[in-house]
Design a protein around this motif. Sequence first.
Motif, PDB file in Angstrom:
ATOM      1  N   ALA A 157       9.843   8.388  33.356  1.00 15.19           N
ATOM      2  CA  ALA A 157      11.303   8.340  33.471  1.00 15.19           C
ATOM      3  C   ALA A 157      11.914   7.040  32.958  1.00 15.19           C
ATOM      4  CB  ALA A 157      11.704   8.551  34.932  1.00 15.19           C
ATOM      5  N   ASN A 158      11.131   6.186  32.308  1.00 17.61           N
ATOM      6  CA  ASN A 158      11.676   4.926  31.814  1.00 17.61           C
ATOM      7  C   ASN A 158      12.806   5.157  30.815  1.00 17.61           C
ATOM      8  OD1 ASN A 158      10.162   3.115  33.256  1.00 17.61           O
ATOM      9  ND2 ASN A 158       8.650   2.753  31.656  1.00 17.61           N
ATOM     10  N   PRO A 159      13.836   4.317  30.848  1.00 16.88           N
ATOM     11  CA  PRO A 159      14.909   4.428  29.857  1.00 16.88           C
ATOM     12  C   PRO A 159      14.405   4.060  28.465  1.00 16.88           C
ATOM     13  CG  PRO A 159      15.158   2.420  31.136  1.00 16.88           C
ATOM     14  CD  PRO A 159      14.043   3.198  31.778  1.00 16.88           C
ATOM     15  N   SER A 163      19.846   2.986  26.177  1.00 19.17           N
ATOM     16  CA  SER A 163      19.907   2.955  27.638  1.00 19.17           C
ATOM     17  C   SER A 163      18.968   1.909  28.234  1.00 19.17           C
ATOM     18  CB  SER A 163      19.568   4.334  28.213  1.00 19.17           C
ATOM     19  OG  SER A 163      18.248   4.716  27.890  1.00 19.17           O
ATOM     20  N   ALA A 167      20.061  -0.605  31.304  1.00 18.15           N
ATOM     21  CA  ALA A 167      19.421  -0.480  32.604  1.00 18.15           C
ATOM     22  C   ALA A 167      18.765  -1.765  33.077  1.00 18.15           C
ATOM     23  CB  ALA A 167      18.375   0.637  32.563  1.00 18.15           C
ATOM     24  N   THR A 168      18.428  -2.674  32.154  1.00 18.51           N
ATOM     25  CA  THR A 168      17.590  -3.810  32.530  1.00 18.51           C
ATOM     26  C   THR A 168      18.261  -5.167  32.436  1.00 18.51           C
ATOM     27  OG1 THR A 168      16.706  -3.893  30.271  1.00 18.51           O
ATOM     28  CG2 THR A 168      15.455  -2.626  31.902  1.00 18.51           C
ATOM     29  N   LYS A 229       9.358  11.623  42.883  1.00 13.85           N
ATOM     30  CA  LYS A 229      10.278  11.603  41.747  1.00 13.85           C
ATOM     31  C   LYS A 229      11.726  11.628  42.200  1.00 13.85           C
ATOM     32  CE  LYS A 229      11.532  15.301  40.138  1.00 13.85           C
ATOM     33  NZ  LYS A 229      12.679  16.259  40.272  1.00 13.85           N
ATOM     34  N   THR A 233      14.796   8.412  42.285  1.00 15.15           N
ATOM     35  CA  THR A 233      15.964   8.594  41.419  1.00 15.15           C
ATOM     36  C   THR A 233      17.204   8.137  42.177  1.00 15.15           C
ATOM     37  OG1 THR A 233      14.936  10.477  40.306  1.00 15.15           O
ATOM     38  CG2 THR A 233      17.336  10.257  40.132  1.00 15.15           C
ATOM     39  N   GLU A 241      23.735   7.920  37.613  1.00 19.63           N
ATOM     40  CA  GLU A 241      22.324   7.608  37.836  1.00 19.63           C
ATOM     41  C   GLU A 241      21.994   6.236  37.261  1.00 19.63           C
ATOM     42  OE1 GLU A 241      17.945   9.407  36.586  1.00 19.63           O
ATOM     43  OE2 GLU A 241      19.614  10.785  36.951  1.00 19.63           O
ATOM     44  N   HIS A 242      21.204   5.466  38.004  1.00 19.43           N
ATOM     45  CA  HIS A 242      20.814   4.114  37.580  1.00 19.43           C
ATOM     46  C   HIS A 242      19.305   4.063  37.374  1.00 19.43           C
ATOM     47  CE1 HIS A 242      24.739   2.171  38.404  1.00 19.43           C
ATOM     48  NE2 HIS A 242      24.832   3.108  39.328  1.00 19.43           N
ATOM     49  N   ASP A 243      18.902   3.689  36.162  1.00 17.29           N
ATOM     50  CA  ASP A 243      17.483   3.611  35.811  1.00 17.29           C
ATOM     51  C   ASP A 243      16.951   2.207  36.006  1.00 17.29           C
ATOM     52  OD1 ASP A 243      17.316   6.293  35.013  1.00 17.29           O
ATOM     53  OD2 ASP A 243      18.052   5.805  32.996  1.00 17.29           O
TER      54      ASP A 243
END
Length: 317
Positions: A157-159, A163, A167-168, A229, A233, A241-243
């Motif tokens: 599920a890594n961006p 994205s 996300a990082t 999972k 999430t 949604e935040h990765d």
Amino acid sequence: MSEARRVPIEPQRVDAPLTRSAVFLVLTVHDTPEALATVRGTLGDLADVTKNVAFRDLAASLSCTVGVGAALWPRVFGPDLPRELHEFRTIQGAAHTAISTPGDLLFHIRADRRDLCFELERQLVDLLGDAVTVADETEGFRYFDARDLLGFVDGTANPVGDSLPEATLVGHEDPAFAGGSYVVVQKYVHPLDAWRALTTEQQEAVMGRTKPDSIELDDAAPAAQKSHKTLATIVDEAGDEHDILRDNMPFGAPARGELGTYFIGYARRLWVIERMLERMFIGDPPGLHDRLLDFSTPLTGSAFFAPSATLLESLAD
């Protein structure tokens, strides 16, 4: 914080590619002027030290990301802290606990050659000398097709693409520390005999994905037991949604019965990882914890901020 540090700047390589080998080195720093001067000098020279080792094999993708803990930050960079930076908070669930353990510095060393990881770590330890004490040193390795020791693909599920920085990397919300990233690490060990006693279908229900090809399974009903999972999430109150970026690695020594996964998560917002862990350890709803924790025991837990490469290099001045 000087105006130069408020300009959007070059981040560290938190997005370095998945490699075959990694070292996770967590250190505590002695609180003396000499030790702090040594740490500042080493962090300021980190890019050059890494480059000198990486030059031996440029195709091996050697990189090193450093994170700084909340207690050490003001002693190295001054009184202003990244907005969300604080020490890892213990999360107490009814059945399992995410423990907090000491850590002032994290060095995340990655390469496709174990010897390059070794050499960079050796040089860093030599530079730091008696300014630091080792809290934890873990060697990770890629296991088959990026699987953990439980047999599932890790990091599906890594961006990716645009994205990934979204996300990082900290942005306009904390401009003094733009280009930095929050980092959380936990070292988990697995009782594999108990895990292997489950059927494949039972394991897939715990993980929320199929084992052979990592295809997502349907979510459970709102009040039912959720899979790993689903619990991992994170969706905010607005429905967004935040990765996070995971670069987990298996580690182990079979003859000693030590088999585990080293979790490392990079995020633009520390609260995202914290909420994920709360959902796992406390449950959603509370009392229905992540069943993966019945087969994964955390031995460590620390939080850091990985400052931009530009901010690190300013220490050399």
